[in-house]
Design a protein around this motif. Sequence first.
Motif, PDB file in Angstrom:
ATOM      1  N   VAL A   1      54.065  45.956  32.846  1.00 33.95           N
ATOM      2  CA  VAL A   1      53.032  46.827  33.398  1.00 33.95           C
ATOM      3  C   VAL A   1      51.912  46.010  34.033  1.00 33.95           C
ATOM      4  N   ASP A   2      51.557  44.890  33.404  1.00 32.26           N
ATOM      5  CA  ASP A   2      50.515  44.049  33.983  1.00 32.26           C
ATOM      6  C   ASP A   2      50.969  43.448  35.310  1.00 32.26           C
ATOM      7  N   MET A   3      52.264  43.180  35.458  1.00 32.87           N
ATOM      8  CA  MET A   3      52.777  42.684  36.730  1.00 32.87           C
ATOM      9  C   MET A   3      52.513  43.684  37.838  1.00 32.87           C
ATOM     10  N   VAL A   4      52.727  44.965  37.545  1.00 30.13           N
ATOM     11  CA  VAL A   4      52.500  46.007  38.545  1.00 30.13           C
ATOM     12  C   VAL A   4      51.029  46.043  38.944  1.00 30.13           C
ATOM     13  N   PHE A   5      50.136  46.059  37.956  1.00 29.28           N
ATOM     14  CA  PHE A   5      48.716  46.105  38.241  1.00 29.28           C
ATOM     15  C   PHE A   5      48.236  44.799  38.878  1.00 29.28           C
ATOM     16  N   SER A   6      48.922  43.690  38.585  1.00 26.84           N
ATOM     17  CA  SER A   6      48.512  42.403  39.140  1.00 26.84           C
ATOM     18  C   SER A   6      48.663  42.380  40.651  1.00 26.84           C
ATOM     19  N   PHE A   7      49.802  42.869  41.155  1.00 24.16           N
ATOM     20  CA  PHE A   7      50.015  42.882  42.599  1.00 24.16           C
ATOM     21  C   PHE A   7      48.933  43.704  43.291  1.00 24.16           C
ATOM     22  N   ASP A   8      48.619  44.862  42.693  1.00 21.98           N
ATOM     23  CA  ASP A   8      47.636  45.743  43.314  1.00 21.98           C
ATOM     24  C   ASP A   8      46.247  45.121  43.295  1.00 21.98           C
ATOM     25  N   SER A   9      45.836  44.584  42.133  1.00 23.30           N
ATOM     26  CA  SER A   9      44.483  44.047  42.014  1.00 23.30           C
ATOM     27  C   SER A   9      44.309  42.757  42.815  1.00 23.30           C
ATOM     28  N   ILE A  10      45.349  41.923  42.859  1.00 20.98           N
ATOM     29  CA  ILE A  10      45.233  40.655  43.585  1.00 20.98           C
ATOM     30  C   ILE A  10      45.185  40.886  45.088  1.00 20.98           C
ATOM     31  N   LEU A  11      45.978  41.835  45.575  1.00 21.91           N
ATOM     32  CA  LEU A  11      45.915  42.157  46.998  1.00 21.91           C
ATOM     33  C   LEU A  11      44.547  42.737  47.350  1.00 21.91           C
ATOM     34  N   THR A  12      43.957  43.493  46.418  1.00 21.85           N
ATOM     35  CA  THR A  12      42.596  43.994  46.631  1.00 21.85           C
ATOM     36  C   THR A  12      41.613  42.838  46.658  1.00 21.85           C
ATOM     37  N   ALA A  13      41.808  41.869  45.750  1.00 22.38           N
ATOM     38  CA  ALA A  13      40.927  40.705  45.687  1.00 22.38           C
ATOM     39  C   ALA A  13      41.002  39.884  46.967  1.00 22.38           C
ATOM     40  N   VAL A  14      42.209  39.753  47.512  1.00 27.37           N
ATOM     41  CA  VAL A  14      42.377  38.988  48.757  1.00 27.37           C
ATOM     42  C   VAL A  14      41.566  39.617  49.888  1.00 27.37           C
ATOM     43  N   GLY A  15      41.484  40.945  49.878  1.00 23.90           N
ATOM     44  CA  GLY A  15      40.713  41.633  50.909  1.00 23.90           C
ATOM     45  C   GLY A  15      39.209  41.480  50.743  1.00 23.90           C
ATOM     46  N   LEU A  16      38.758  41.160  49.523  1.00 19.63           N
ATOM     47  CA  LEU A  16      37.325  41.035  49.258  1.00 19.63           C
ATOM     48  C   LEU A  16      36.834  39.595  49.312  1.00 19.63           C
ATOM     49  N   VAL A  17      37.648  38.682  48.800  1.00 21.61           N
ATOM     50  CA  VAL A  17      37.212  37.285  48.652  1.00 21.61           C
ATOM     51  C   VAL A  17      38.248  36.367  49.287  1.00 21.61           C
ATOM     52  N   LYS A  18      37.767  35.327  49.940  1.00 24.09           N
ATOM     53  CA  LYS A  18      38.660  34.362  50.581  1.00 24.09           C
ATOM     54  C   LYS A  18      38.885  33.113  49.731  1.00 24.09           C
ATOM     55  N   GLU A  19      37.960  32.840  48.811  1.00 25.11           N
ATOM     56  CA  GLU A  19      38.052  31.644  47.988  1.00 25.11           C
ATOM     57  C   GLU A  19      38.970  31.891  46.786  1.00 25.11           C
ATOM     58  N   VAL A  20      40.026  31.084  46.661  1.00 22.58           N
ATOM     59  CA  VAL A  20      40.945  31.219  45.533  1.00 22.58           C
ATOM     60  C   VAL A  20      40.243  30.893  44.222  1.00 22.58           C
ATOM     61  N   SER A  21      39.314  29.955  44.255  1.00 21.54           N
ATOM     62  CA  SER A  21      38.601  29.573  43.030  1.00 21.54           C
ATOM     63  C   SER A  21      37.823  30.747  42.452  1.00 21.54           C
ATOM     64  N   VAL A  22      37.221  31.554  43.313  1.00 21.52           N
ATOM     65  CA  VAL A  22      36.484  32.733  42.850  1.00 21.52           C
ATOM     66  C   VAL A  22      37.441  33.717  42.195  1.00 21.52           C
ATOM     67  N   MET A  23      38.605  33.900  42.794  1.00 17.12           N
ATOM     68  CA  MET A  23      39.597  34.811  42.228  1.00 17.12           C
ATOM     69  C   MET A  23      40.061  34.343  40.852  1.00 17.12           C
ATOM     70  N   VAL A  24      40.310  33.046  40.721  1.00 18.80           N
ATOM     71  CA  VAL A  24      40.784  32.489  39.454  1.00 18.80           C
ATOM     72  C   VAL A  24      39.747  32.711  38.355  1.00 18.80           C
ATOM     73  N   ILE A  25      38.477  32.393  38.651  1.00 22.30           N
ATOM     74  CA  ILE A  25      37.420  32.561  37.653  1.00 22.30           C
ATOM     75  C   ILE A  25      37.266  34.026  37.271  1.00 22.30           C
ATOM     76  N   ALA A  26      37.315  34.917  38.251  1.00 18.18           N
ATOM     77  CA  ALA A  26      37.166  36.352  37.991  1.00 18.18           C
ATOM     78  C   ALA A  26      38.301  36.870  37.112  1.00 18.18           C
ATOM     79  N   VAL A  27      39.524  36.428  37.381  1.00 12.88           N
ATOM     80  CA  VAL A  27      40.677  36.867  36.591  1.00 12.88           C
ATOM     81  C   VAL A  27      40.568  36.364  35.153  1.00 12.88           C
ATOM     82  N   ILE A  28      40.165  35.109  34.978  1.00 11.39           N
ATOM     83  CA  ILE A  28      40.028  34.542  33.633  1.00 11.39           C
ATOM     84  C   ILE A  28      38.949  35.287  32.843  1.00 11.39           C
TER      85      ILE A  28
END
Length: 267
Positions: free
Chosen positions: A145-172
């Motif tokens: 189930v987390d895999m399903v939500f991961s694709f959706d949330s990460i694609l949303t994150a890509v649209g908001l933020v360009k820095e991978v480091s910001v995404m990593v910190i936010a996910v952690i």
Amino acid sequence: MDFFASMGQPEFWISLLTLTALEIVLGIDNVIFISIISNKLPIAERPKARNWGLILALIFRLGLLFTITWIITLTKPVFHLGFIQDKTGHALGISVKDLILMLGGLFLIAKSTNEMFHKLEVDTKEHDIKGRATLSGVIVQIILVDMVFSFDSILTAVGLVKEVSVMVIAVIISMAVMLAFAGRISNFVNKHPSLQVLALGFLIMIGTLLVAEGFHQKFDKGYLYFAMAFSLVIELINMRMRKKREKPIQLHGLGEEAVGDGLIKKL
């Protein structure tokens, strides 16, 4: 050096706070599902299932973040549905991401409907004896189930933020918050049957939304989360009222209690 330099910019912290808040809100779906699924395990194994499920899900989500280029290619259509047209009037293109959302949504609908059926129609004790869940099985369901939500949330994150480091910190950070509060939320939901039914209703609604998104039907998720929050507040008020009704009603200033239409003296 670029990473530490960017930390000194206000845009970095604004993006981090925004994305972290978004990931936490999207993580509510996972916590609800985890609380329902882990309840099938013995009490001693529930924390282990929640923690391992979320930790492995975090590893998977971080792995996706470092393959963003590959994830973006999953949005390209692999086949078209001639009997359904998109907004441009062409045949609707279905991508790998769309298939993941559809299958994940159908899984949530089927699982939640099945859980609701067992809670309402099946003898709980008999069901627990016949269908005892296993620790590994629960962890696998949490990860899927987390895999399903991961694709959706990460694609949303890509649209908001360009820095991978910001995404990593936010996910952690969001996963740390989920690990910290998943147990409390799970215990609270499991103690109140009405909240369990409400949570299952939320999951059915979320599953329906995922299937619709798979067919390129876009909805503002703000309305969904507002409806969930509003329903939760109403149910908490109802729980408060039911708790107060359990106490006997006392008439102030009188030595007698009102029972029915008459007055019965205290013994």
